[in-house]
Motif scaffolding. Structure first.
Motif, PDB file in Angstrom:
ATOM      1  N   LYS A 115       0.641  -1.206   0.167  1.00 36.85           N
ATOM      2  CA  LYS A 115      -0.068   0.119  -0.079  1.00 36.85           C
ATOM      3  C   LYS A 115       1.046   1.290  -0.079  1.00 36.85           C
ATOM      4  CE  LYS A 115      -4.206  -1.369   2.068  1.00 36.85           C
ATOM      5  NZ  LYS A 115      -4.537  -2.933   2.196  1.00 36.85           N
ATOM      6  N   ALA A 116       2.011   1.185   0.710  1.00 37.86           N
ATOM      7  CA  ALA A 116       2.678   2.522   0.886  1.00 37.86           C
ATOM      8  C   ALA A 116       3.610   2.715  -0.422  1.00 37.86           C
ATOM      9  CB  ALA A 116       3.717   2.303   1.967  1.00 37.86           C
ATOM     10  N   SER A 117       3.893   1.616  -1.009  1.00 36.42           N
ATOM     11  CA  SER A 117       4.503   1.688  -2.429  1.00 36.42           C
ATOM     12  C   SER A 117       3.651   2.614  -3.346  1.00 36.42           C
ATOM     13  CB  SER A 117       4.859   0.418  -2.880  1.00 36.42           C
ATOM     14  OG  SER A 117       6.321   0.009  -2.547  1.00 36.42           O
ATOM     15  N   MET A 118       2.323   2.053  -3.253  1.00 35.87           N
ATOM     16  CA  MET A 118       1.343   2.710  -4.264  1.00 35.87           C
ATOM     17  C   MET A 118       0.995   4.345  -3.876  1.00 35.87           C
ATOM     18  SD  MET A 118       1.336   0.028  -5.743  1.00 35.87           S
ATOM     19  CE  MET A 118       0.535   0.405  -7.307  1.00 35.87           C
ATOM     20  N   LEU A 119       1.121   4.252  -2.571  1.00 35.35           N
ATOM     21  CA  LEU A 119       1.055   5.935  -2.101  1.00 35.35           C
ATOM     22  C   LEU A 119       2.009   6.726  -2.672  1.00 35.35           C
ATOM     23  CD1 LEU A 119      -0.309   7.944  -0.634  1.00 35.35           C
ATOM     24  CD2 LEU A 119       1.051   7.127   1.389  1.00 35.35           C
ATOM     25  N   ALA A 120       3.330   6.194  -2.591  1.00 34.30           N
ATOM     26  CA  ALA A 120       4.523   6.784  -3.007  1.00 34.30           C
ATOM     27  C   ALA A 120       4.501   7.037  -4.623  1.00 34.30           C
ATOM     28  CB  ALA A 120       5.721   6.381  -2.461  1.00 34.30           C
ATOM     29  N   ILE A 121       4.078   6.093  -5.396  1.00 35.33           N
ATOM     30  CA  ILE A 121       4.054   5.976  -6.643  1.00 35.33           C
ATOM     31  C   ILE A 121       2.717   7.130  -7.021  1.00 35.33           C
ATOM     32  CG2 ILE A 121       3.407   4.749  -8.668  1.00 35.33           C
ATOM     33  CD1 ILE A 121       5.149   2.400  -7.299  1.00 35.33           C
ATOM     34  N   GLU A 122       1.733   6.920  -6.400  1.00 35.60           N
ATOM     35  CA  GLU A 122       0.494   8.017  -6.450  1.00 35.60           C
ATOM     36  C   GLU A 122       0.914   9.254  -6.590  1.00 35.60           C
ATOM     37  OE1 GLU A 122      -3.023   6.351  -6.562  1.00 35.60           O
ATOM     38  OE2 GLU A 122      -4.034   8.204  -5.684  1.00 35.60           O
ATOM     39  N   GLU A 123       1.528   9.532  -5.417  1.00 40.02           N
ATOM     40  CA  GLU A 123       2.052  10.906  -5.435  1.00 40.02           C
ATOM     41  C   GLU A 123       3.130  11.537  -6.504  1.00 40.02           C
ATOM     42  OE1 GLU A 123       1.762  10.773  -0.274  1.00 40.02           O
ATOM     43  OE2 GLU A 123       3.626  11.239  -1.270  1.00 40.02           O
ATOM     44  N   ILE A 124       3.927  10.563  -6.596  1.00 39.01           N
ATOM     45  CA  ILE A 124       4.874  11.106  -7.624  1.00 39.01           C
ATOM     46  C   ILE A 124       4.423  11.158  -8.853  1.00 39.01           C
ATOM     47  CG2 ILE A 124       7.150  10.110  -8.905  1.00 39.01           C
ATOM     48  CD1 ILE A 124       7.880   8.709  -6.255  1.00 39.01           C
ATOM     49  N   ASN A 125       3.373  10.434  -9.532  1.00 36.84           N
ATOM     50  CA  ASN A 125       2.908  10.505 -10.577  1.00 36.84           C
ATOM     51  C   ASN A 125       1.933  11.483 -10.593  1.00 36.84           C
ATOM     52  OD1 ASN A 125       3.880   8.298 -12.184  1.00 36.84           O
ATOM     53  ND2 ASN A 125       1.926   6.943 -11.702  1.00 36.84           N
ATOM     54  N   ALA A 126       1.318  12.072  -9.598  1.00 36.92           N
ATOM     55  CA  ALA A 126       0.355  13.297  -9.373  1.00 36.92           C
ATOM     56  C   ALA A 126       1.145  14.508  -9.581  1.00 36.92           C
ATOM     57  CB  ALA A 126      -0.327  13.120  -8.325  1.00 36.92           C
ATOM     58  N   ASN A 127       2.455  14.436  -9.147  1.00 34.50           N
ATOM     59  CA  ASN A 127       3.288  15.444  -9.375  1.00 34.50           C
ATOM     60  C   ASN A 127       4.192  15.633 -10.370  1.00 34.50           C
ATOM     61  OD1 ASN A 127       2.720  17.103  -6.935  1.00 34.50           O
ATOM     62  ND2 ASN A 127       3.509  15.485  -5.703  1.00 34.50           N
ATOM     63  N   GLY A 128       3.793  14.798 -11.409  1.00 32.93           N
ATOM     64  CA  GLY A 128       4.694  14.938 -12.713  1.00 32.93           C
ATOM     65  C   GLY A 128       5.551  14.032 -13.096  1.00 32.93           C
ATOM     66  N   GLY A 129       5.764  12.936 -12.273  1.00 33.31           N
ATOM     67  CA  GLY A 129       6.487  11.637 -12.313  1.00 33.31           C
ATOM     68  C   GLY A 129       7.729  11.847 -11.822  1.00 33.31           C
ATOM     69  N   ILE A 130       8.473  10.834 -12.674  1.00 29.52           N
ATOM     70  CA  ILE A 130      10.258  11.092 -12.231  1.00 29.52           C
ATOM     71  C   ILE A 130      10.652  11.375 -13.581  1.00 29.52           C
ATOM     72  CG2 ILE A 130      12.102   9.577 -11.878  1.00 29.52           C
ATOM     73  CD1 ILE A 130      10.577   7.856 -10.338  1.00 29.52           C
ATOM     74  N   ASP A 131      11.383  12.834 -13.702  1.00 26.08           N
ATOM     75  CA  ASP A 131      11.789  13.352 -14.674  1.00 26.08           C
ATOM     76  C   ASP A 131      10.776  13.326 -15.806  1.00 26.08           C
ATOM     77  OD1 ASP A 131      14.179  14.524 -15.059  1.00 26.08           O
ATOM     78  OD2 ASP A 131      15.371  12.972 -15.365  1.00 26.08           O
ATOM     79  N   GLY A 132       9.612  13.728 -15.531  1.00 31.87           N
ATOM     80  CA  GLY A 132       8.424  13.807 -16.449  1.00 31.87           C
ATOM     81  C   GLY A 132       8.039  12.210 -16.924  1.00 31.87           C
ATOM     82  N   LYS A 133       8.530  11.346 -16.462  1.00 36.24           N
ATOM     83  CA  LYS A 133       8.111   9.776 -16.872  1.00 36.24           C
ATOM     84  C   LYS A 133       6.864   9.425 -15.656  1.00 36.24           C
ATOM     85  CE  LYS A 133      12.187   7.914 -18.967  1.00 36.24           C
ATOM     86  NZ  LYS A 133      13.201   8.942 -19.027  1.00 36.24           N
ATOM     87  N   GLN A 134       5.949   9.142 -16.270  1.00 40.96           N
ATOM     88  CA  GLN A 134       4.951   8.361 -15.297  1.00 40.96           C
ATOM     89  C   GLN A 134       5.321   6.960 -14.909  1.00 40.96           C
ATOM     90  OE1 GLN A 134       1.631   9.651 -14.127  1.00 40.96           O
ATOM     91  NE2 GLN A 134       3.001  11.537 -14.391  1.00 40.96           N
ATOM     92  N   ILE A 135       5.110   6.567 -13.692  1.00 40.73           N
ATOM     93  CA  ILE A 135       5.334   5.308 -13.171  1.00 40.73           C
ATOM     94  C   ILE A 135       4.349   4.261 -13.283  1.00 40.73           C
ATOM     95  CG2 ILE A 135       6.215   3.986 -11.235  1.00 40.73           C
ATOM     96  CD1 ILE A 135       6.963   6.751  -9.748  1.00 40.73           C
TER      97      ILE A 135
END
Lengths: 312, 435
Positions: free
Chosen positions: B65-85
Motif C-alpha cells: 500500500k505504501a509503495s502505491m501511495l508513493a507512486i501515486e504521489e510521484i505520478n500526480a506531481n509529474g512523475g520521475i523526470d517527466g516519466k509516469q510510473i
C-alpha cells in the motif's frame, strides 16, 4: 533443572491442545470416513465467531464460546448437506435435470480430501477478504497461578478440564444415548440400519454437525490465547491428524490415549530441550507409532483382545 | 494537501494524459496507478512484490500500500523526470517459490526498472541469486539482521545493529545486565540473537540463555517457564509472524512481567492495537518507524499518516516497513533524476553517490529529519526510536537519535563502488562472542 509442577502443567496443556484439536476430526474421520482438510478452518470459524461475539456484540465470554461452537455446527451441517452428501444440490437437480449431480463423499478418502481442501482455501481467503489480515483479540481470562519462581496461566488449566469434559460428553453421547446407537448403526451397516427404521441420512448430517461443533468449540476455547488471523487453523491441523492416526479407530478412547501419550512426549521434550525439539519428538513418536501400530493404539488394543479371545 | 485518487485524476485530466490511461492501462496495482502514456519512453516500470496473503500478509500488505501511495504521489506531481510510473504488482502469498517465479517474470518479461520485493530474510535470500544474475536494481525494505553487501541490492531497512543497538543499551541501563533471548528459528532470528550477544558484550551485559522457536509454533508454555527459571532482568524477543504473536498474550496471562526489548513486535504487526491490554505492557521496540512516531512530517497535519489513511481509509495500521517502502521510492526518484536516465547501472551509481531525503528538493522521511543512503554499503543511516507500550497500550517515544549502519562499513569493510560483491556478512565472522 526439571520442575515437576512445570512438567505436569505442560502435560495438561499439551493434552488439552491435542485432544481439543483432534476431537472434531476424530468423529468426522473415525466415524464417517471423511478426511476433513477444512478442519482447521472449522476451528477458525469457531474462534472468529467467539471473538467477534465478544468484541462486536459484547456477549459474555462463555456464551460467545457456545455461540462459536453452535455456528460452526450449523456450518458443518450446511457443508454436509451441500458438499459431502450433496443432498441439497441433488434435491434440486432431481427436480430439474432428473438425476443426481453429486456422488456422496462418504468412505471416499482421497475424494473427500480434495473437496475439503478446496473448502479450506475458500474459507481462509474468505475470512481474509471479509475481516482483513487480523481481528482484535480478546484477553485471556482468569489470571495466573504462582508457585515459587514460576507462574502459569490458570486458563490453560481450565482448558485441560474442558477437554476431559468434552471427551466424557462425546463418549456418553455415542455409547449411552439413542442418537449414538443410531449413529453407530448407520456407520457400521447403513442398509440394515435403514431396514430397522433409522433415518441414516439424518444421522450422517447430525454426526457431521456434531464433529464440526466440537471443532468450532475448540477454536472458541483457544481464541483468547492464539493470534486471530485467517490461517490460525493451520496450527491445529498437524496435531489433529497425528492424534487421530495414532489413536486409531475408537474415537473417544483413541483420542484420549493419543492425547495422553503424545502430550506426555511433547511436554517432556519441550520442557527439557526446548520447543523445537518437542515438536520433532512429537513427529518421531508418530512415525514410530505408525510403523509398529499401523492401526493406532486402539487398533492394537483391539488386536490384543481378539487374540486373547481366540486363545481362550 | 489533497492527494486522493480524485485529485490525481484531475491532475491527469489537466495534463491530457487521461485520454490514454484507459486504453493503455495494464497495471495490476490495486491503487490503479497505471498511467501509461502512448510512448514507452514516457514511462518507467516499478515492480512491487509484497505479501498480501499467507503468513506475512499482516506485515506485508502495508508495504504494498505504501509503495502505491508513493507512486501515486510521484505520478500526480509529474512523475520521475517527466516519466509516469507504471507498476507490476503481484501478491507472492508469503511463498518463496512464488517469489522466485514472480521475480523472474518482473525482470525478464516485465523489464522492471527497479524492484521492491519481500518481507522475510528467507525470501530475500531466495530471490537474491536471481536478482544478481540479472543485475537487477533491487530494494529490500524490511528491518533485518544486517550484513548484506550486494552491488545490486539496496537494503534500506534498519539492521539488527541499528534496532537492537538503540534498545539493548537502554534496557541494560534501566533494568540490569541479565538478558534472555527468544528468536524465530531461521536466518533472521539466529543472526539477530548473535547480535544480542555482540551488543551484550559491548554493554557489559550477559546472555543467560536463548531459545529459537519454529515459525509454526504458537504454544509458549515451556518457553515462559524457561524464562522464569533463568530470571533475567529483561528479555530480547525477535519472534516473527502471526503464530509467534501468541507469545505476548500467553506471557501476560501466565503472569510473566519482565520487560521485553524487541526489534520485531508492535512496529510491524501492531500487536498493541490487536491484542487486549496489558499483553504488550512494558515492551520496548527499537525501530526506525511506527505510526506513532511523533515527527511533524509523520503525525502532523497532512503528514504521512494523514495521506496514507486518506488513500486507504480501511487500512488497520501504518507499519515500519511501509515507511521504508515509501521513502525508498522517493530515493529512487531522486537517483533517476540525478542520473538523467532509468538505465540501471547509472541509477545505481547515482544512488551510490549518497542520496539524501529531507533536503530542499526531496521530502522529509517520516521517521525523522534528514536520512541518508550510504553509498558504500547500500544501507541507510536511520533515525532510530525506542517506543514503549504501557499498561493501556499507549505508545510513548522514550529515546531517539540517528544511528548509522556500522557493521558493514566499519567492521566488514564493505565498499561496493570500489569492490562490487554479493556477500552476506555475519557477526560470527568478526566477533568471538557471537559464536
Amino acid at each position: 533443572m526439571v520442575n515437576g509442577i512445570n512438567l505436569a502443567l505442560q502435560f495438561l496443556d499439551s493434552f488439552a491442545f491435542i485432544v481439543l484439536a483432534a476431537a472434531g476430526l476424530a468423529i468426522i474421520f473415525g466415524i464417517m470416513g471423511v478426511i476433513n482438510l477444512a478442519h482447521g478452518e472449522f476451528i477458525l470459524i469457531g474462534a472468529y465467531t467467539a471473538t467477534l461475539a465478544v468484541t462486536q456484540l459484547g456477549l459474555p465470554l462463555v456464551v460467545a464460546m457456545l455461540v462459536g461452537g453452535l455456528v460452526t455446527g450449523l456450518f458443518g451441517i450446511l457443508t454436509e448437506r451441500v458438499i459431502i452428501s450433496g443432498a441439497w444440490p441433488n434435491y434440486i437437480s432431481q427436480r430439474t435435470l432428473g438425476r443426481d449431480v453429486i456422488e456422496p463423499l462418504y468412505d471416499r478418502l482421497a475424494d473427500s480430501m480434495v473437496a475439503t481442501f478446496g473448502l479450506s482455501l475458500i474459507l481462509t481467503q474468505g475470512a481474509r477478504i471479509r475481516f482483513g489480515n487480523s481481528i482484535d483479540q480478546i484477553a485471556t481470562p482468569f489470571g495466573a497461578i504462582s508457585y515459587g519462581e514460576f507462574s502459569y496461566s490458570s486458563y490453560r488449566i481450565v482448558l485441560a478440564g474442558v477437554s476431559i469434559g468434552l471427551l466424557l460428553v462425546t463418549y456418553y453421547l455415542f455409547t449411552r444415548t439413542d442418537f449414538g446407537m443410531r449413529a453407530r448403526a448407520t456407520i457400521q451397516d447403513k442398509e440394515t440400519a435403514q431396514a430397522m427404521g433409522v433415518n441414516t441420512d439424518r444421522m450422517y448430517m447430525l454426526t457431521f454437525g456434531f464433529g464440526s461443533a466440537l471443532a468450532g468449540l475448540t477454536g472458541a476455547l483457544f481464541a483468547p490465547v492464539i493470534s486471530m488471523q485467517p490461517t490460525l487453523g493451520d496450527q491445529f491441523l498437524v496435531e489433529a491428524f497425528v492424534a487421530v492416526v495414532v489413536g486409531g479407530p475408537s474415537v473417544v478412547l483413541g483420542t484420549a490415549l493419543s492425547g495422553g501419550v503424545l502430550g506426555a512426549i511433547l511436554a517432556t521434550f519441550s520442557n527439557l530441550y526446548g520447543t523445537f525439539i518437542g515438536r520433532i519428538a512429537l513427529l518421531v513418536a508418530a512415525l514410530i507409532a505408525l510403523r509398529f501400530l499401523p492401526n493406532g493404539i486402539t487398533g492394537f488394543i483391539e488386536q490384543l483382545r481378539k487374540r486373547r479371545q481366540e486363545s481362550d | 494537501m489533497n492527494r486522493s485518487s480524485v485529485s490525481r485524476r484531475q491532475f491527469l485530466g489537466a495534463s491530457g494524459a487521461a485520454l490514454v490511461t484507459g486504453l493503455a492501462g495494464c497495471s495490476a496495482g490495486e491503487g490503479g496507478t497505471s498511467t501509461d502514456t502512448a510512448s514507452s519512453t514516457d514511462t518507467l516500470k516499478i515492480g512491487v512484490l509484497e505479501d498480501q496473503s499467507g503468513n506475512f500478509a499482516l506485515v506485508g500488505d502495508p508495504k504494498a500500500k505504501a509503495s502505491m501511495l508513493a507512486i501515486e504521489e510521484i505520478n500526480a506531481n509529474g512523475g520521475i523526470d517527466g516519466k509516469q510510473i507504471e507498476t507490476f504488482q503481484r501478491d507472492p502469498q508469503s511463498d518463496n517459490q512464488r517469489y522466485q517465479e514472480l521475480t523472474r517474470t518482473a525482470i525478464n518479461e516485465e523489464n522492471v526498472d527497479a524492484l521492491w520485493a519481500g518481507y522475510s530474510s528467507a525470501t530475500r535470500e531466495a530471490i537474491r541469486p536471481i536478482i544478481d544474475r540479472n543485475e537487477q536494481l533491487y530494494f529490500y525494505t524490511t528491518q533485518y539482521e544486517g550484513g548484506v553487501c550486494d552491488e545490486f541490492t539496496f537494503a534500506v531497512g534498519p539492521t539488527a545493529r541499528q534496532q537492537l543497538g538503540i534498545v539493548l543499551p537502554y534496557l541494560v541501563e534501566e533494568f540490569g545486565p541479565d538478558i534472555y533471548t527468544i528468536a524465530a528459528d531461521y536466518n533472521f532470528g539466529q543472526l539477530s540473537a548473535d547480535w544480542v550477544k555482540v551488543l551484550a558484550n559491548e554493554n557489559d551485559a550477559n546472555v543467560l540463555g536463548e531459545e529459537f522457536i519454529p515459525l509454526s509454533e504458537s504454544s509458549f508454555g515451556s518457553t515462559i517457564n524457561r524464562i522464569q527459571e533463568a530470571d533475567p532482568d529483561f528479555v530480547m524477543s525477535m519472534l516473527v509472524g502471526a503464530n509467534h504473536t501468541s507469545f505476548y498474550e500467553q506471557k501476560a496471562s501466565a503472569g510473566l512481567d519482565v520487560p521485553i526489548g524487541t526489534s520485531t513486535a508492535m512496529a510491524q504487526g501492531y500487536e498493541h492495537r490487536r491484542l487486549d491490554a496489558p499483553a504488550m505492557a512494558n515492551i520496548y521496540a527499537g525501530v526506525n518507524y511506527m505510526e506513532e512516531v511523533p515527527t511533524d512530517s509523520n503525525t502532523g497535519d497532512g503528514g504521512f499518516v494523514d495521506r496514507y489513511f486518506e488513500m486507504y481509509p480501511d487500512a488497520p495500521y501504518l507499519n515500519e516497513e511501509a515507511e521504508t517502502n515509501y521513502f525508498s521510492t522517493y530515493m529512487y526518484k531522486k537517483a533517476v533524476e540525478q542520473a538523467g536516465t532509468t538505465e540501471q547501472p547509472e541509477v545505481i551509481e547515482a544512488l551510490e553517490s549518497g542520496i539524501e531525503l529531507g533536503t530542499e528538493e526531496a521530502p522529509e522521511a517520516p521517521e525523522g529529519e534528514t536520512i541518508k543512503l550510504d553509498g558504500a554499503t547500500h544501507h541507510v543511516d536511520h533515525h532510530m526510536w525506542i517506543m514503549r507500550a504501557d499498561e493501556e497500550h499507549n505508545i510513548e517515544a522514550v529515546e531517539n537519535r540517528q544511528i548509522p549502519e556500522t557493521f558493514l562499513s566499519e567492521t566488514a569493510g564493505c565498499n561496493l563502488p570500489e569492490n562490487p560483491e554479493q556477500t552476506q556478512y555475519t557477526p560470527v565472522d568478526y566477533y568471538e562472542e557471537a559464536e
